[in-house]
Scaffold this active site. Structure first.
Site, PDB file in Angstrom:
ATOM      1  N   ARG A  56       0.845  -1.205   0.000  1.00 47.96           N
ATOM      2  CA  ARG A  56       0.000   0.000   0.000  1.00 47.96           C
ATOM      3  C   ARG A  56       0.877   1.250   0.000  1.00 47.96           C
ATOM      4  NH1 ARG A  56      -1.653   1.566   4.520  1.00 47.96           N
ATOM      5  NH2 ARG A  56      -2.357  -0.443   5.307  1.00 47.96           N
ATOM      6  N   TYR A 109     -16.826  16.725 -15.928  1.00 49.39           N
ATOM      7  CA  TYR A 109     -17.221  15.316 -15.856  1.00 49.39           C
ATOM      8  C   TYR A 109     -18.228  15.134 -14.718  1.00 49.39           C
ATOM      9  CZ  TYR A 109     -16.716  10.310 -14.985  1.00 49.39           C
ATOM     10  OH  TYR A 109     -16.954   8.979 -14.772  1.00 49.39           O
ATOM     11  N   ASP A 182      -8.164  18.549 -15.120  1.00 51.75           N
ATOM     12  CA  ASP A 182      -8.438  17.163 -15.491  1.00 51.75           C
ATOM     13  C   ASP A 182      -8.017  17.025 -16.956  1.00 51.75           C
ATOM     14  OD1 ASP A 182      -9.547  14.764 -16.388  1.00 51.75           O
ATOM     15  OD2 ASP A 182     -11.318  14.933 -15.114  1.00 51.75           O
ATOM     16  N   LYS A 207      -8.858   5.927 -19.520  1.00 56.40           N
ATOM     17  CA  LYS A 207      -9.221   6.362 -20.865  1.00 56.40           C
ATOM     18  C   LYS A 207      -8.000   6.264 -21.790  1.00 56.40           C
ATOM     19  CE  LYS A 207     -12.982   7.053 -18.567  1.00 56.40           C
ATOM     20  NZ  LYS A 207     -13.308   8.321 -17.916  1.00 56.40           N
TER      21      LYS A 207
HETATM   22  C1  LIG Z   1     -13.832   8.794 -16.704  1.00 59.45           C
HETATM   23  C2  LIG Z   1     -13.447  10.157 -16.252  1.00 59.45           C
HETATM   24  C3  LIG Z   1     -13.178  10.421 -14.904  1.00 59.45           C
HETATM   25  C4  LIG Z   1     -13.345   9.386 -13.821  1.00 59.45           C
HETATM   26  O1  LIG Z   1     -12.410   8.365 -13.942  1.00 59.45           O
HETATM   27  P1  LIG Z   1     -12.672   6.838 -13.483  1.00 59.45           P
HETATM   28  O2  LIG Z   1     -11.414   6.174 -13.891  1.00 59.45           O
HETATM   29  O3  LIG Z   1     -13.888   6.369 -14.216  1.00 59.45           O
HETATM   30  O4  LIG Z   1     -12.901   6.878 -12.014  1.00 59.45           O
HETATM   31  C5  LIG Z   1     -12.776  11.700 -14.565  1.00 59.45           C
HETATM   32  N1  LIG Z   1     -12.669  12.672 -15.485  1.00 59.45           N
HETATM   33  C6  LIG Z   1     -12.935  12.459 -16.791  1.00 59.45           C
HETATM   34  C7  LIG Z   1     -12.799  13.579 -17.767  1.00 59.45           C
HETATM   35  C8  LIG Z   1     -13.347  11.196 -17.217  1.00 59.45           C
HETATM   36  O5  LIG Z   1     -13.624  10.996 -18.508  1.00 59.45           O
END
Ligand SMILES: *Cc1c(COP(=O)(O)O)cnc(C)c1O
Length: 389
Positions: A56, A109, A182, A207
């Site tokens: 961890r 998001y 982000d 992603k």
């Molecule tokens: C999918 C996504 C998230 C969240 O991420 P997870 O891996 O699904 O927890 C945050 N910001 C954006 C822009 C996303 O597309």
């Protein structure tokens, strides 16, 4: 080649492949091994090998990914989490205190909005969303609210609005706010928020960074060493770390990020141009089109325009649903950024959680995550979908 420092002197694609990804010194294995272990044998009490004690707190496979992520985002430190939202949660818990305010764009998001509103809200964290594309609106809100955090997401989802990171970071820093970007949609290949003036970058590595729709993950990257210590403590003490197999898959995906983003962007541009002017389509949302209101800003801020686009159907809700369900190469699924093309109907899928809020998305909109298949097959698929309406 065992020393890759300083990676900063190398190009992006070289760093994507080599930063943190040194060969295994015991066997010479070119690909770093997956350390599937929860604990590490000590030489004597407290005498650790390479600083590893319990997974961890640290695991070599996760460290390899973190080094790779820091290098690509031009950051000093990176932390890898079990998901994008776990990364956001750890960052916000490290930063926010009761009474603090978070200011966001009105098209962030949905999961980020839900996290701040429903998880942090009960801990007396205030949330305001505004149109950050308008710098006068942003300045007024920053001066009035004095937020602890300004949260940016550009390009945004699903309308692909582009916001000016440099200008907003300057306005936010003038009122003492921490600027978080982000960078999930753009990826560090297309956009470098820390270089543009942001304090922290967060990712859903699920992603484009992972890139193959086979692993969840998230990351926090920063040059602020004090903040990095706090995020590291939250990662360790709250424990939402990425497991070694997940970290390894993400590192493997990242090695091809540069070539994938080139192809995603070229394919999305081809589709956007094919959709533009089609009688069944009232609007195409893609920053690579000269008609896009933020095209000039995107061209300045991003290397290419990315693989995400949305379209608004002339036939409204019924046409949007029919189109989304009629595609054959594009698969109907949430998420984005994988090698395969996906189609999403935001108002009932990805954005269902923000229905009834100011983030609600029109039910005439369909979002495409354009993959790296042959452009001609993708264009033919959207054209047959529109012809069938
Ligand atoms: C999918 C996504 C998230 C969240 O991420 P997870 O891996 O699904 O927890 C945050 N910001 C954006 C822009 C996303 O597309």
């Amino acid at each position: 080649m065992t020393e890759h420092d300083p990676h900063i002197l190398q190009g992006f694609a070289t760093r994507a492949i080599h930063a943190g990804q040194e060969f295994d010194p015991t066997t010479g294995a070119v690909t770093p091994p997956v350390y599937l272990t929860s604990t590490f044998v000590q030489r004597s009490i407290g005498d650790l090998r390479g600083g590893y004690e319990y997974a961890r707190g640290g695991n070599p496979t996760r460290d390899a990914l973190q080094t790779q992520l820091a290098s690509l985002e031009s950051g000093a430190r990176a932390f890898s989490f079990a998901s994008g939202l776990a990364a956001e949660d750890a960052l916000l818990r490290a930063v926010l205190r009761p009474g603090d305010h978070v200011l966001m764009g009105n098209d962030v998001y949905g999961g980020t909005h839900r996290l701040v509103r429903r998880i942090f809200g009960p801990w007396q964290v205030e949330l305001t969303t505004v149109e950050l594309g308008d710098l006068a609106v942003a300045r007024e809100a920053l001066e009035r609210l004095r937020p602890r955090v300004l949260w940016l997401e550009t390009p945004s989802n699903p309308l692909m609005k582009v916001t000016d990171i440099t200008a907003l970071a300057e306005l936010a820093h003038a009122v003492g706010a921490l600027v978080v970007v982000d960078n999930t949609f753009a990826t560090p290949y297309l956009q470098q928020p820390l270089v543009l003036g942001a304090d922290v970058v967060v990712h859903s590595t699920t992603k484009y960074l992972g890139g193959h729709s086979d692993v969840l993950g998230g990351a926090v990257v920063t040059n602020d060493l004090e903040l990095a210590e706090q995020v590291q403590f939250h990662q360790f003490a709250a424990g939402a770390v990425s497991g070694p197999m997940d970290a390894w898959l993400t590192s493997r995906g990242i090695k091809t990020l540069a070539v994938r983003m080139e192809r995603h962007s070229a394919n999305a541009q081809a589709i956007a141009e094919a959709l533009q002017g089609h009688p069944a389509v009232t609007r195409v949302y893609y920053p690579g089109l000269p008609e896009h209101p933020d095209h000039a800003l995107a061209a300045r801020q991003m290397r290419l325009f990315g693989g995400m686009l949305s379209l608004e159907l002339a036939g409204g809700d019924a046409a949007a649903r029919a189109f989304a369900e009629s595609l054959r190469v594009f698969q109907l699924a949430e998420s984005l950024g994988g090698v395969e093309s996906l189609v999403n109907y935001p108002s009932e899928m990805t954005h269902a959680s923000v229905r009834g809020t100011e983030l609600e998305v029109s039910d005439a909109i369909v979002r495409l995550s354009v993959g790296i298949e042959d452009a001609a097959d993708l264009v033919a698929d959207v054209e047959q979908g529109l012809a069938a309406l």
